[in-house]
Design an enzyme around this catalytic site. Sequence first.
Site, PDB file in Angstrom:
ATOM      1  N   ASP A  56       1.855  -2.713   0.563  1.00 50.38           N
ATOM      2  CA  ASP A  56       0.812  -3.700   0.834  1.00 50.38           C
ATOM      3  C   ASP A  56       1.180  -4.399   2.153  1.00 50.38           C
ATOM      4  O   ASP A  56       2.278  -4.224   2.692  1.00 50.38           O
ATOM      5  CB  ASP A  56       0.652  -4.681  -0.337  1.00 50.38           C
ATOM      6  CG  ASP A  56      -0.732  -5.337  -0.332  1.00 50.38           C
ATOM      7  OD1 ASP A  56      -1.415  -5.302   0.715  1.00 50.38           O
ATOM      8  OD2 ASP A  56      -1.140  -5.903  -1.370  1.00 50.38           O
TER       9      ASP A  56
HETATM   10  C1  NOJ Z   1      -3.674  -7.139   1.030  1.00 48.13           C
HETATM   11  C2  NOJ Z   1      -4.223  -6.909  -0.341  1.00 48.13           C
HETATM   12  O1  NOJ Z   1      -3.287  -7.290  -1.314  1.00 48.13           O
HETATM   13  C3  NOJ Z   1      -4.629  -5.463  -0.599  1.00 48.13           C
HETATM   14  O2  NOJ Z   1      -5.308  -5.410  -1.812  1.00 48.13           O
HETATM   15  C4  NOJ Z   1      -5.457  -4.933   0.531  1.00 48.13           C
HETATM   16  O3  NOJ Z   1      -5.839  -3.601   0.267  1.00 48.13           O
HETATM   17  C5  NOJ Z   1      -4.686  -5.037   1.811  1.00 48.13           C
HETATM   18  N1  NOJ Z   1      -4.371  -6.435   2.072  1.00 48.13           N
HETATM   19  C6  NOJ Z   1      -5.431  -4.453   3.004  1.00 48.13           C
HETATM   20  O4  NOJ Z   1      -6.495  -5.256   3.348  1.00 48.13           O
END
Ligand code: NOJ
Length: 730
Positions: free
Chosen positions: A260
Amino acid sequence: MEIYKDPSQPINKRVEDLLKRMTLDEKIGQMCQYSSLTKKIKELVKKGLVGSLLNVTGIDKVNEIQKAAIEDSRLGIPLLLGLDVIHGYKTIFPIPLALASTWDPQVVRKVARIAAREASSEGIKWTFAPMVDIARDPRWGRIAEGAGEDPYLGSVIAWAAVKGFQGDDLSDPDSILACAKHYIAYGGAEGGRDYNTVDVSDRTLREIYLPPFKAAILAGVGTIMSAFNDLNGVPASANEYTLRKILREELGFKGFVVSDWNAIGELINHGIAGDIYDAAREALKAGVDMDMQGDIYRRTLRKLVEEGIIPERLIDDAVKRILEIKFKLGLFENPYANPEKARKIIKCKEHLDFALEAARKSIVLLKNEGVLPLRKDLKTIAVIGPLADDKVAPLGSWYCLGDPKDVITVLEGIRNKVSPKTKVLYAKGCDIECSSKEGFEKAVSIAKQSDVAILVVGERGDMSGEAASRAYLDLPGVQEDLVKAVYETGVPIVVVLMNGRPLSIKWIAEHIPAIVEAWFLGLQTGRAVADVLFGDYNPGGKLPVTFPRTVGQVPIYYNHKNTGRPPDPKNRFTSKYIDEDYKPLFPFGHGLSYTTFSYSDLEVKPRNVEPGDVILISFTLANIGDREGDEVAQLYIRKAVASVTRPVKELKGFVRITLKPREKRRVIFKLPTEQLAFYNREMKFVIEAGTYHVMVGSSSQDIRLVSEFKVTSTKEVSPRTLKFTETIIK
Ligand code: NOJ
C-alpha cells in the site's frame, strides 16, 4: 525479433528472455510505482526505470507516458497503469458495502466488468480492488469499501468481483488486472481507528480475515496489496509469515504483491526498521514485489544487492512476477487507450441501466409499518434533509472519475416519479454536520402541509472510506433533532438513510415507521430510491453487516461465540450490559420486502455424511403476498460440540430469488462438507466429526426452519480448499 517481443512465444520464455537483457537498475525500476507525473518521474520512465504508475488518467496523458516508456526506453517495457476503480470508472455504481447488500454475486461481477471495460478503454489496466477486508467495527470508515462482516458472503463477493474485473482472460480488452486488498486483517484496527494496530489470534486471522483472500486467489486474482497495519507485532508489509508462508506456500498465490501507499517507508514508523535500507530489506524479504509511491526500492535495492544483504535472486523473482502479469495482460501488444471505444461505451445506456438495477438491488428496507410504498397521486409530499438534493454524497468516497453532475438526487427522483398534480416541497433543514437549527422552521412548516415527509439523512460521502473513522455512530450534527422536529408534527415519516457504515439510530428505529437504507448508490441514486418509495421496485436487499444500538456495543457481529454465560435477561451474571440491550438494532442478513415469504418442508439428506460428501438441504420458499418480490434465503450452520469453541451461527449458503405473487419454489442448497472445515485445537484445518445444526431463514435472527446432520469422521483438508455452496431452484 527478440523473443520477449514475440507474442507467439510462451510467456515464461518471454519473461526469461527479457529478464536476461535487463540491468539491475532496470529490474529495480519494474518494482517501483509512482503516483504523480513530475519531471523527474517522466525522466525515469524514459530510462526504463519505472514499472507502474497510479492516478495518471486521461487518454492523452496515458498514451503519452506509455509511448515514452515504449519508444524512449532501452527495452520498451510498457507501464502498468493503475487506478482505484472501486465501484465504477465513470459510470458510478453503489459503494461496495451497498453492492454486498444485494447478496447477488452476478450483480457484483457485472459491475466490476463494466468498470473494467470503461477503465480499460482509457488505458487503465489495473485496479486496486476488490477490497476484501472483513470489518466488524463500523467506526472504521473503510467498512464502506468492503462486503461487510461475514467471511462467507465476503468470499463469494470477492470471487465475483475478481472474475468481473479480470474476466476469463486478462488479455481481453475488456479486462483489467484486479488487486485484492489490504492483506491482511487491516479491518481489525483497534478502536476502529484507521491504520491502527491489529492484534488477532491465528485462528481469527485464518477463519475470519483470510477466506475472502483465498476466494480472490482461487478466482485468479493477479495482485495482492500488502496492508498498512501492524499484525501481531509484525507489520503486514514486512510479514514473512502471512506474505510467504500463508499466501504463497499455503494458498499458492502466483501473482505479485504491491505495497500500500508508502507502506514500506512506514516500516520505520512501525519501529522495525531504522532507515530506508532496513525497510526495503524487510519488505523484500517478506515478499513485497512492488513499492507503491514510497520510492524506497529505487533508492536502496542496488546498494543492498551490492553489499550482499539481499540476493539478486529475490529481485529477479519479484521482477519475473511483474513481467509475467504484463505479458498476460497483453500490454506488450496493446498498451494504449482506445478513444473510439471509450467514446462509445463510457456512460452508455447499457451501463447506466445496469447502474440503476444495481442501485435498486442494493437498497435495504429496514423497517416498514404500513407507510410504504407511497401512492404516486398524493397531494403534497415534503422532501427534507441535507442529503435529499446532494449530488456529491451519493458517489461515496471512491468515486474514481465519476461526475457529481450526473447524479440523480432523491429529490429529483421523486419529482420525476410523482403525478403532475402532486406538489413536492423541499427543505434542507440543516447541513450534514452543523449545530444550526435555523432551517428547522421551514422543514416543519412544509411537513405540516404534506401527506408524508421523506427525510433524507446520513453522512457525507467522505465520512467513510480511508482515514474516516468515527468515534460516534449517530447521525452527524443536528440531523436526529431535525427528524424529531418533523416527527412532532404528526405527519407520517419515511427516513431514507445515506451512509457508508452502520449507524446507531436507535431513536429513529423506535419512532419512525419506515426506514430505507440507501447507502451511497451512485449515479442512479434518486431513481432507485424513488422506485422503492413508490413501489415500482420491491426492495430485497439484506444487511451484510450488523447495526448496533450504540457505539458501546462494538464490535458486534452475528457469528460470535456462545461464551460460558450466554446473555439471559433474567440472570445478571451473564454476558450483557446493565445499561443497554445486548442485541443489535438490526441484525446481519436483515431486510424487509413489500411482500411476505414463507418457508416450509425442510429436508436434510443424507443425515450422516463423510468428509468429502455433499449435503442437500432443501425447503419450499413461497411468496404468500400479492406483489412480486425478492427474498434472500440464508443457510446457517452451527457445530453443536467441537474441539474448539465455534460461532453460534455461520453463514454457509444463500440465494436471492424473485418470486411472483403466490409463486413457490423448492430451493436446494448443496452444502459441500469442505464448508464445515475449521482450525481445531492443534490448528489443523479439519472437517470435524459430530452433529451440525442447520438453520434456514430470512436473516441471521429470523430463522424459520431447523434441522441437523452428522459428520461421521474427522478429516484434515488442504488450506486451499474452497468450495461454495451451490443452489438449485426447482
Ligand atoms: C491507499 C489505500 O489504502 C488503498 O486502498 C489505495 O488503493 C491506495 N492508497 C492507492 O490509492
